[in-house]
Design a protein around this motif. Structure first.
Motif, short mmCIF file in Angstrom:
data_model
loop_
_atom_site.label_atom_id
_atom_site.label_comp_id
_atom_site.label_asym_id
_atom_site.label_seq_id
_atom_site.Cartn_x
_atom_site.Cartn_y
_atom_site.Cartn_z
N SER A 13 -100.31 -47.68 -59.51
CA SER A 13 -99.81 -46.72 -58.51
C SER A 13 -98.46 -46.12 -58.88
O SER A 13 -97.68 -45.71 -58.02
CB SER A 13 -99.73 -47.38 -57.12
N SER A 14 -98.19 -46.04 -60.18
CA SER A 14 -96.94 -45.43 -60.64
C SER A 14 -97.09 -43.94 -60.94
O SER A 14 -96.10 -43.26 -61.23
CB SER A 14 -96.42 -46.15 -61.89
N SER A 15 -98.32 -43.42 -60.86
CA SER A 15 -98.54 -41.99 -61.11
C SER A 15 -99.92 -41.60 -60.61
O SER A 15 -100.74 -42.44 -60.24
CB SER A 15 -98.42 -41.66 -62.60
N GLY A 16 -100.18 -40.30 -60.60
CA GLY A 16 -101.50 -39.76 -60.36
C GLY A 16 -102.13 -40.17 -59.05
O GLY A 16 -101.49 -40.25 -58.00
N ILE A 17 -103.43 -40.45 -59.10
CA ILE A 17 -104.19 -40.79 -57.90
C ILE A 17 -103.64 -42.03 -57.23
O ILE A 17 -103.49 -42.08 -56.01
CB ILE A 17 -105.68 -40.98 -58.26
N VAL A 93 -108.05 -46.59 -67.74
CA VAL A 93 -107.71 -45.88 -68.98
C VAL A 93 -108.98 -45.28 -69.56
O VAL A 93 -110.09 -45.70 -69.24
CB VAL A 93 -107.06 -46.81 -70.03
N GLU A 94 -108.81 -44.29 -70.42
CA GLU A 94 -109.93 -43.73 -71.16
C GLU A 94 -109.49 -43.44 -72.59
O GLU A 94 -108.32 -43.13 -72.84
CB GLU A 94 -110.48 -42.46 -70.51
N LYS A 95 -110.42 -43.57 -73.51
CA LYS A 95 -110.15 -43.26 -74.91
C LYS A 95 -111.34 -42.50 -75.47
O LYS A 95 -112.47 -43.01 -75.44
CB LYS A 95 -109.90 -44.55 -75.72
N GLY A 96 -111.10 -41.29 -75.96
CA GLY A 96 -112.18 -40.47 -76.48
C GLY A 96 -112.43 -40.72 -77.96
O GLY A 96 -111.49 -40.87 -78.74
N ALA A 97 -113.72 -40.79 -78.33
CA ALA A 97 -114.10 -40.94 -79.74
C ALA A 97 -115.61 -40.77 -79.84
O ALA A 97 -116.35 -41.09 -78.91
CB ALA A 97 -113.70 -42.31 -80.28
N ILE A 189 -109.73 -34.03 -61.34
CA ILE A 189 -108.57 -34.07 -60.46
C ILE A 189 -107.31 -33.75 -61.28
O ILE A 189 -107.20 -34.17 -62.43
CB ILE A 189 -108.41 -35.46 -59.81
N VAL A 190 -106.39 -33.03 -60.69
CA VAL A 190 -105.15 -32.69 -61.38
C VAL A 190 -104.26 -33.94 -61.43
O VAL A 190 -103.65 -34.33 -60.43
CB VAL A 190 -104.41 -31.54 -60.68
N THR A 191 -104.23 -34.59 -62.60
CA THR A 191 -103.42 -35.78 -62.82
C THR A 191 -102.87 -35.73 -64.24
O THR A 191 -103.34 -34.94 -65.07
CB THR A 191 -104.24 -37.07 -62.66
N PRO A 192 -101.90 -36.60 -64.56
CA PRO A 192 -101.37 -36.62 -65.93
C PRO A 192 -102.43 -36.87 -67.00
O PRO A 192 -102.32 -36.38 -68.12
CB PRO A 192 -100.34 -37.76 -65.89
N ILE A 193 -103.51 -37.61 -66.66
CA ILE A 193 -104.53 -37.92 -67.66
C ILE A 193 -105.29 -36.66 -68.10
O ILE A 193 -105.90 -36.63 -69.16
CB ILE A 193 -105.51 -38.99 -67.11
N ARG A 195 -103.86 -33.68 -68.61
CA ARG A 195 -102.86 -32.71 -69.07
C ARG A 195 -103.41 -31.79 -70.16
O ARG A 195 -103.20 -30.58 -70.15
CB ARG A 195 -101.62 -33.45 -69.58
N SER A 196 -104.14 -32.36 -71.12
CA SER A 196 -104.66 -31.54 -72.22
C SER A 196 -105.69 -30.54 -71.72
O SER A 196 -105.76 -29.40 -72.20
CB SER A 196 -105.25 -32.43 -73.31
N LEU A 197 -106.52 -30.94 -70.76
CA LEU A 197 -107.51 -30.02 -70.19
C LEU A 197 -106.83 -28.86 -69.48
O LEU A 197 -107.22 -27.69 -69.66
CB LEU A 197 -108.41 -30.77 -69.20
N LEU A 198 -105.81 -29.15 -68.72
CA LEU A 198 -105.12 -28.11 -67.97
C LEU A 198 -104.46 -27.08 -68.88
O LEU A 198 -104.29 -25.92 -68.51
CB LEU A 198 -104.06 -28.75 -67.05
N ALA A 199 -104.12 -27.52 -70.10
CA ALA A 199 -103.47 -26.62 -71.06
C ALA A 199 -104.46 -25.83 -71.90
O ALA A 199 -104.06 -24.93 -72.64
CB ALA A 199 -102.55 -27.43 -71.97
N ASP A 200 -105.74 -26.16 -71.80
CA ASP A 200 -106.78 -25.51 -72.61
C ASP A 200 -107.58 -24.58 -71.71
O ASP A 200 -108.58 -24.98 -71.10
CB ASP A 200 -107.69 -26.57 -73.24
N LYS A 201 -107.16 -23.30 -71.63
CA LYS A 201 -107.77 -22.38 -70.66
C LYS A 201 -109.27 -22.19 -70.85
O LYS A 201 -110.03 -22.19 -69.87
CB LYS A 201 -107.06 -21.03 -70.69
#
Length: 255
Positions: A13-17, A93-97, A189-193, A195-201
């Motif tokens: 609970s230190s950030s996001g949802i 957490v999530e890790k893409g690969a 959901i708009v959260t720090p996780i 961030r990369s999606l929000l920057a990729d129009k």
């Protein structure tokens, strides 16, 4: 206030949802235990917002991938507040690969936080409630990907799929103890996780075309539902998943 005199733990609970859920539960009257693993400043910011609004909050550092930490989180809560009524398993957490490139280290990290951590935090919470003969509410922050494919995130999907089945199973096992357990499955959901999606129009626009409400969700959308599920109004609801995704799951198709 719906949660007056209740005590709630919100993991991650230190950030996001998680941060917004902690703030919302406090606004509903609950004393809140704020948990963090690596973001001490964020945890302090959550506490500051709660206390500025007249609420009560207590910070506990615990790594949800470590069983000993999950147990100490519950014990510190009982020591500080004398009990607990609500557990929100939010840390994740999530890790893409690509599947063929997933390492054992990354697999362990995702499954340990997202599934093992939830399992043993919930176990310690339930033991305390059972011994005290107290009712309780458990709310897991899952994902649409407990049911919806997410290529290149196989570990994340496996963890959330496991969480869905764990929730359904525990609803049966914990019901006689008057303990309810439900999942909230957020979509985009708009959260720090994200961030990369929000920057990729281009990617963002493609996603929005799949969301009937034509917007990303806000953390408040999830927090409002969590407050309801934590309250007495939801006393006859257990074993369910509530999707908060603007219609994404029912409308999704590959571009």
């Amino acid at each position: 206030m719906r949660l007056q005199d209740k005590v709630a733990i919100v993991t991650g609970s230190s950030s996001g949802i998680g941060q917004d859920i902690a703030i919302r539960l406090a606004a509903e009257g609950a004393a809140v235990v704020i948990n963090y693993s690596g973001n001490a400043e964020g945890a302090e910011a959550t506490q500051f917002q709660i206390e500025q609004a007249g609420g009560r909050a207590f910070i506990v550092h615990a790594d949800m991938s470590k069983v000993s930490d999950t147990q100490s989180l519950i014990e510190e809560t009982w020591a500080h507040f004398g009990g607990c009524d609500i557990l929100v398993n939010n840390a994740g957490v999530e890790k893409g690969a690509d599947f063929w490139n997933v390492t054992e280290e990354d697999y362990d990290k995702v499954l340990d936080v997202n599934l093992k951590g939830v399992f043993f935090t919930t176990q310690a919470f339930v033991r305390r409630l059972r011994d005290a003969k107290r009712p309780g509410r458990i709310i897991n922050i899952s994902s649409v990907h407990e049911d919806m494919a997410f290529p290149h995130f196989s570990t994340y999907c496996a963890s959330k799929g496991g969480l869905r089945m764990l929730t359904r199973n525990l609803a049966v096992e914990l019901g006689p103890l008057n303990i309810t357990i439900n999942n909230i499955a957020p979509g985009a959901i708009v959260t720090p996780i994200n961030r990369s999606l929000l920057a990729d129009k281009p990617k963002l626009d493609a996603l929005l075309r799949n969301i009937p409400l034509n917007r990303l969700g806000a953390t408040d959308d999830v927090a409002a539902l969590a407050a309801f599920l934590a309250s007495d109004e939801a006393g006859y609801i257990t074993g369910s998943t509530y999707v908060v995704d603007g219609g994404l799951m029912v409308n999704y198709h590959e571009q």
